[in-house]
Design an enzyme around this catalytic site. Structure first.
Site, short mmCIF file in Angstrom:
data_model
loop_
_atom_site.label_atom_id
_atom_site.label_comp_id
_atom_site.label_asym_id
_atom_site.label_seq_id
_atom_site.Cartn_x
_atom_site.Cartn_y
_atom_site.Cartn_z
N LYS A 121 37.61 24.08 52.31
CA LYS A 121 37.70 24.68 50.98
C LYS A 121 36.59 24.12 50.11
O LYS A 121 36.10 23.01 50.37
CB LYS A 121 39.06 24.36 50.34
CG LYS A 121 39.47 25.32 49.24
CD LYS A 121 40.05 26.59 49.81
CE LYS A 121 40.52 27.54 48.74
NZ LYS A 121 41.19 28.71 49.37
P1 NAD Z 1 41.28 36.35 40.99
O1 NAD Z 1 40.36 35.47 40.25
O2 NAD Z 1 40.79 37.67 41.46
O3 NAD Z 1 42.60 36.64 40.13
C1 NAD Z 1 43.35 35.62 39.55
C2 NAD Z 1 44.38 36.23 38.64
O4 NAD Z 1 45.19 35.19 38.11
C3 NAD Z 1 43.76 36.95 37.44
O5 NAD Z 1 44.51 38.12 37.16
C4 NAD Z 1 43.93 35.95 36.31
O6 NAD Z 1 43.97 36.55 35.04
C5 NAD Z 1 45.28 35.36 36.71
N1 NAD Z 1 45.51 34.06 36.05
C6 NAD Z 1 44.63 33.08 35.79
N2 NAD Z 1 45.25 32.07 35.14
C7 NAD Z 1 46.54 32.44 34.99
C8 NAD Z 1 47.67 31.85 34.40
N3 NAD Z 1 47.58 30.65 33.80
N4 NAD Z 1 48.85 32.52 34.45
C9 NAD Z 1 48.92 33.72 35.06
N5 NAD Z 1 47.89 34.34 35.63
C10 NAD Z 1 46.71 33.71 35.59
O7 NAD Z 1 41.82 35.45 42.20
P2 NAD Z 1 42.47 35.94 43.56
O8 NAD Z 1 41.41 36.02 44.58
O9 NAD Z 1 43.34 37.11 43.27
O10 NAD Z 1 43.35 34.66 43.94
C11 NAD Z 1 44.67 34.51 43.43
C12 NAD Z 1 45.40 33.50 44.28
O11 NAD Z 1 45.39 33.93 45.64
C13 NAD Z 1 44.79 32.10 44.31
O12 NAD Z 1 45.83 31.16 44.39
C14 NAD Z 1 43.98 32.09 45.57
O13 NAD Z 1 43.81 30.77 46.08
C15 NAD Z 1 44.87 32.91 46.47
N6 NAD Z 1 44.19 33.49 47.62
C16 NAD Z 1 43.15 34.36 47.44
C17 NAD Z 1 42.55 34.91 48.56
C18 NAD Z 1 41.46 35.94 48.45
O14 NAD Z 1 41.07 36.51 49.48
N7 NAD Z 1 40.96 36.25 47.27
C19 NAD Z 1 42.98 34.55 49.85
C20 NAD Z 1 44.04 33.66 49.97
C21 NAD Z 1 44.65 33.15 48.84
#
Ligand code: NAD
Length: 461
Positions: A121
């Site tokens: 990571k």
């Molecule tokens: P992203 O940046 O596209 O979206 C994040 C979302 O969370 C946004 O809508 C943002 O406004 C919201 N957010 C931020 N702070 C917040 C808060 N305090 N309260 C509520 N909402 C809040 O990110 P993503 O890629 O969608 O990732 C989201 C989660 O999924 C993370 O935990 C990430 O580690 C996990 N994840 C992502 C992927 C991927 O392929 N993108 C893969 C595995 C896990």
């Protein structure tokens, strides 16, 4: 429309890590190890520590001409199954400890879903919302140049995560390629735009995988009182890459999305939110809050709504000891990494609310990243249908595996209880009197696979 807030929970602490300070990964690991008494102690020690932690600090010239120093990390946790694999996040709360925890999660995830990658990571401590595109590009490129050969197509392969996307991945590829000319560098990073070697379906893969896994868990009778996604009431925290895709897919399968949120708050509609309107509204206003025909709620309210499926898809530590008693759902699907603290996880388990754990439910992203890596190496480009069919097979198999293992662990407990009679005379078995959750089953599979491969490869010299 009813007011969804069952209590004024907006007062909950904004720093759940302070409420439940235990390191989640270490905690979950210890819990799973209770069910693996034969695992070698040396192997356990090895699995408890990262292989390599790289920390870099570097200057970037900002748009106003000032100089700012940024701190970045890349952790390679384990490479027994193959090169490191894991996203890069941009967030003000990124620390070496957080990145290490997430790298451990990636290790368990790759082992569980059975793809030939170790866990890694990365992250940069920054506030992407206050940075221009130009500044973000400079930060990304300088970070990659500072990492040097700590990343590479066969050593450690980054991908998108919180506040990074395919544009960030394109900058990573381009910078690495400029530094290592004359060879095919496409597999150095996944989640790239399709035009430069990205896979069909990668952007939606995490949400898509999450959907397949939930559908399978419900179909297999894993959620008491819920026999279909159709007509289920779903609340989703986070409306980004993962949350947005999850919302669309569950809606298309007949679910009623009663609440969604972003960093500025949430919205609720008892009859279901118009997702297309929400996405357009967010595009214009930068948030979903204020969408007509919805009630504004806090992110805390959202988590405590009465619903069938609760999907935290934003940050870690959102369900914790302060709000756990008010969680009112039949199933929690961990689309985000680590959204439930270990203390809250134990309570959900005791209350019989199943949790589809992050190492399975959001493994779709890394699975399609693996497909992208294979396509890049082979100079191939697969159709979307082919990618999704392969992804579905992986997710369905993952759910079947953990449910099988979970049943095995649960029946082992019954046996232990019967044989042991008075549990207090068998202190080592005492913690096993609590039934295991799906997370423990998933971790048991992952840890056993890692241990087996480590032993098969042998320790050199
Ligand atoms: P992203 O940046 O596209 O979206 C994040 C979302 O969370 C946004 O809508 C943002 O406004 C919201 N957010 C931020 N702070 C917040 C808060 N305090 N309260 C509520 N909402 C809040 O990110 P993503 O890629 O969608 O990732 C989201 C989660 O999924 C993370 O935990 C990430 O580690 C996990 N994840 C992502 C992927 C991927 O392929 N993108 C893969 C595995 C896990």
């Amino acid at each position: 429309m009813e007011n969804p807030a069952t209590n004024p929970s907006g007062s909950a602490s904004s720093d759940p890590a302070q409420l439940d300070p235990q390191a989640p990964v270490e905690n979950h690991l210890q819990q799973a190890l209770l069910y693996l008494p034969d695992l070698d102690h040396g192997l356990i020690a090895m699995l408890s520590l990262p292989k390599r932690v790289v920390s870099v600090s570097f200057p970037v010239e900002m748009d106003d001409g000032s100089l700012q120093i940024f701190q970045g990390y890349r952790v390679l946790y384990n490479r027994m199954l193959g090169p490191g694999k894991g996203g890069i996040r941009f967030h003000p709360q990124v620390t070496s400890e957080e990145v290490t925890e997430l790298a451990a999660l990636m290790t368990w995830k790759c082992a569980l879903i059975d793809i030939p990658f170790g866990g890694a990571k990365g992250g940069i401590t920054c506030n992407p919302k206050s940075l221009s595109d130009n500044e973000l590009e400079h930060i990304t490129r300088r970070y990659v140049s500072e990492l040097g050969d700590n990343i590479g197509p066969h050593t450690d392969i980054p991908a998108p995560d919180l506040y990074t996307n395919e544009r960030t991945m394109a900058w990573i590829y381009d910078t690495y390629d400029l530094m290592h000319g004359g060879r095919n560098n496409l597999p150095v990073v996944t989640g790239k735009p399709v035009d430069i070697g990205g896979s069909q379906g990668r952007t939606a893969a995490t949400g898509q995988g999450c959907f397949y896994a939930t559908e399978r868990l419900i179909a297999k009778g894993g959620v008491s009182g819920l026999d279909s996604i159709n007509n289920s009431r779903v609340a989703i925290q986070g409306f980004g890459n993962v949350g947005g895709v999850v919302a669309d897919l569950f809606h298309d399968a007949g679910a009623i999305i009663v609440a969604i949120s972003d960093s500025q708050g949430g919205i609720y509609n008892d009859q279901g939110i118009d997702l297309k309107a929400a996405a357009e509204f967010k595009q214009i206003h930068g948030t979903v809050v204020g969408l007509p025909e919805t009630l504004s709620i806090t992110n805390h309210d959202l988590l405590e709504l009465e619903c069938d499926i609760l999907i935290p898809a934003a940050l870690s530590g959102q369900i914790h000891s302060e709000n756990i008693d008010r969680i009112n759902t039949k199933l929690v699907v961990e689309a985000a990494n680590g959204p439930i603290t270990p203390a809250a996880d134990r309570v959900l388990n005791q209350r019989g609310i199943p949790v589809l754990p992050d190492i399975l439910s959001n493994a779709g992203g890394v699975t399609v990243s693996y497909f992208e890596w294979v396509q890049n190496i082979e100079n191939e480009s697969w159709e979307l249908d082919e990618v999704n069919a392969k992804l579905k097979r992986k997710m369905v198999h993952g759910v079947d595996l953990i449910m099988g293992r979970w049943q095995q662990l649960a029946s082992a407990i019954t046996t232990v209880k019967t044989e042991a009679g008075d549990a207090t005379t068998q202190p080592i078995q005492e913690p096993l009197t609590t039934p295991p959750g799906l997370r423990t089953a998933a971790l048991a599979i992952a840890l056993e696979r890692l241990a087996r491969v480590t032993q098969e490869r042998g320790i050199w010299p």
